[in-house]
Design a protein around this motif. Structure first.
Motif, PDB file in Angstrom:
ATOM      1  N   TRP A 125       0.846  -1.177   0.000  1.00 50.28           N
ATOM      2  CA  TRP A 125       0.000   0.000   0.000  1.00 50.28           C
ATOM      3  C   TRP A 125       0.880   1.224   0.000  1.00 50.28           C
ATOM      4  O   TRP A 125       2.026   1.176   0.417  1.00 50.28           O
ATOM      5  CB  TRP A 125      -0.977  -0.007   1.183  1.00 50.28           C
ATOM      6  CG  TRP A 125      -0.345   0.192   2.522  1.00 50.28           C
ATOM      7  CD1 TRP A 125       0.279  -0.745   3.278  1.00 50.28           C
ATOM      8  CD2 TRP A 125      -0.275   1.414   3.259  1.00 50.28           C
ATOM      9  NE1 TRP A 125       0.736  -0.200   4.442  1.00 50.28           N
ATOM     10  CE2 TRP A 125       0.405   1.127   4.464  1.00 50.28           C
ATOM     11  CE3 TRP A 125      -0.708   2.708   3.031  1.00 50.28           C
ATOM     12  CZ2 TRP A 125       0.656   2.100   5.421  1.00 50.28           C
ATOM     13  CZ3 TRP A 125      -0.467   3.670   3.990  1.00 50.28           C
ATOM     14  CH2 TRP A 125       0.209   3.357   5.162  1.00 50.28           C
TER      15      TRP A 125
ATOM     16  N   GLU B 103      -3.648   3.916  -1.827  1.00 49.43           N
ATOM     17  CA  GLU B 103      -3.928   2.807  -2.731  1.00 49.43           C
ATOM     18  C   GLU B 103      -3.470   1.523  -2.052  1.00 49.43           C
ATOM     19  O   GLU B 103      -2.320   1.419  -1.611  1.00 49.43           O
ATOM     20  CB  GLU B 103      -3.178   2.996  -4.048  1.00 49.43           C
ATOM     21  CG  GLU B 103      -3.421   1.888  -5.045  1.00 49.43           C
ATOM     22  CD  GLU B 103      -2.653   2.111  -6.335  1.00 49.43           C
ATOM     23  OE1 GLU B 103      -1.922   1.198  -6.729  1.00 49.43           O
ATOM     24  OE2 GLU B 103      -2.791   3.199  -6.910  1.00 49.43           O
TER      25      GLU B 103
ATOM     26  N   LEU C 103      -3.109  -2.576  -2.564  1.00 49.31           N
ATOM     27  CA  LEU C 103      -3.063  -3.663  -3.538  1.00 49.31           C
ATOM     28  C   LEU C 103      -3.102  -4.987  -2.784  1.00 49.31           C
ATOM     29  O   LEU C 103      -2.305  -5.209  -1.866  1.00 49.31           O
ATOM     30  CB  LEU C 103      -1.791  -3.576  -4.392  1.00 49.31           C
ATOM     31  CG  LEU C 103      -1.599  -4.653  -5.443  1.00 49.31           C
ATOM     32  CD1 LEU C 103      -2.666  -4.535  -6.526  1.00 49.31           C
ATOM     33  CD2 LEU C 103      -0.215  -4.561  -6.053  1.00 49.31           C
TER      34      LEU C 103
ATOM     35  N   MET D  94      -4.382  -9.080  -6.864  1.00 46.43           N
ATOM     36  CA  MET D  94      -4.141  -7.961  -7.764  1.00 46.43           C
ATOM     37  C   MET D  94      -5.327  -6.999  -7.882  1.00 46.43           C
ATOM     38  O   MET D  94      -5.399  -6.212  -8.815  1.00 46.43           O
ATOM     39  CB  MET D  94      -3.726  -8.444  -9.164  1.00 46.43           C
ATOM     40  CG  MET D  94      -2.470  -9.325  -9.162  1.00 46.43           C
ATOM     41  SD  MET D  94      -1.109  -8.640  -8.209  1.00 46.43           S
ATOM     42  CE  MET D  94      -0.486  -7.445  -9.335  1.00 46.43           C
ATOM     43  N   LYS D  95      -6.252  -7.032  -6.942  1.00 39.29           N
ATOM     44  CA  LYS D  95      -7.331  -6.054  -6.876  1.00 39.29           C
ATOM     45  C   LYS D  95      -6.820  -4.835  -6.129  1.00 39.29           C
ATOM     46  O   LYS D  95      -6.030  -4.948  -5.203  1.00 39.29           O
ATOM     47  CB  LYS D  95      -8.553  -6.617  -6.147  1.00 39.29           C
ATOM     48  CG  LYS D  95      -9.146  -7.842  -6.776  1.00 39.29           C
ATOM     49  CD  LYS D  95      -9.943  -7.496  -7.989  1.00 39.29           C
ATOM     50  CE  LYS D  95     -10.585  -8.767  -8.521  1.00 39.29           C
ATOM     51  NZ  LYS D  95     -11.327  -8.594  -9.702  1.00 39.29           N
ATOM     52  N   LYS D  96      -7.286  -3.647  -6.540  1.00 40.36           N
ATOM     53  CA  LYS D  96      -6.850  -2.398  -5.913  1.00 40.36           C
ATOM     54  C   LYS D  96      -8.031  -1.748  -5.207  1.00 40.36           C
ATOM     55  O   LYS D  96      -9.166  -1.825  -5.669  1.00 40.36           O
ATOM     56  CB  LYS D  96      -6.327  -1.414  -6.955  1.00 40.36           C
ATOM     57  CG  LYS D  96      -4.998  -1.744  -7.519  1.00 40.36           C
ATOM     58  CD  LYS D  96      -4.570  -0.640  -8.461  1.00 40.36           C
ATOM     59  CE  LYS D  96      -3.295  -1.007  -9.187  1.00 40.36           C
ATOM     60  NZ  LYS D  96      -2.915   0.026 -10.151  1.00 40.36           N
TER      61      LYS D  96
ATOM     62  N   ASN E 200      -8.760   2.132  -3.845  1.00 35.75           N
ATOM     63  CA  ASN E 200      -8.306   3.523  -3.774  1.00 35.75           C
ATOM     64  C   ASN E 200      -9.269   4.314  -2.908  1.00 35.75           C
ATOM     65  O   ASN E 200     -10.479   4.280  -3.133  1.00 35.75           O
ATOM     66  CB  ASN E 200      -8.246   4.160  -5.166  1.00 35.75           C
ATOM     67  CG  ASN E 200      -7.186   3.551  -6.032  1.00 35.75           C
ATOM     68  OD1 ASN E 200      -6.129   3.171  -5.550  1.00 35.75           O
ATOM     69  ND2 ASN E 200      -7.457   3.456  -7.312  1.00 35.75           N
TER      70      ASN E 200
END
Length: 146
Positions: A95, A111, A113, A117-119, A121
């Motif tokens: 992050w 952000e 992660l 692999m999903k983010k 924000n």
């Protein structure tokens, strides 16, 4: 537990913009349909503002999320999609927090992660409890900060 939602002021501003786009597009569409020879700007306004307003409306509805952070997990709830994801803090890959100076002040965003692999924000201007999230992340998983 820290609950992070979009700010009411953000949703209100976007709602006013969407309402204006759809209203103007509907008005110009009625002119186009009722006129035997519509002007080019009526067609352009309808073609531009209609899809813009509808696209933004659907994005607001389907991207709305409520994030709960605490008890060693991050829960992302999408109430309009009837979907929820639960990530233990162990699944956070990295992050980071970004701060950008702008003319109107400072824009700050975090952000996160995950291992799949999903983010996620979250920004200070658009979400509630932003500072509490950053404090919690610094306290619990400071080693994964990049």
């Amino acid at each position: 537990m820290i609950v992070v939602k979009p700010k009411v002021s953000t949703l209100f501003s976007l709602g006013i913009f969407v309402a204006a786009c759809i209203s103007i597009s509907g008005y110009t569409l009625s002119i186009v349909l009722n006129s035997s020879n519509p002007q080019w700007y009526h067609l352009a306004t309808t073609a531009l503002l209609g899809p813009l307003g509808l696209g933004l409306l659907f994005r607001i509805i389907f991207k709305y999320k409520v994030v709960s952070i605490g008890k060693e997990s991050i829960i992302i709830n999408f109430p309009t999609r009837f979907n929820s994801k639960n990530y233990p803090l162990k699944e956070v890959k990295m992050w980071h927090e970004t701060a950008i100076k702008t003319a109107g002040g400072k824009y700050m965003e975090v952000e996160i992660l995950f291992n799949d692999m999903k983010k996620l924000n979250l920004s200070m201007q658009e979400h509630t409890n932003y500072s509490n999230v950053v404090k919690y992340m610094n306290k619990k998983i400071a080693k994964k900060k990049k």
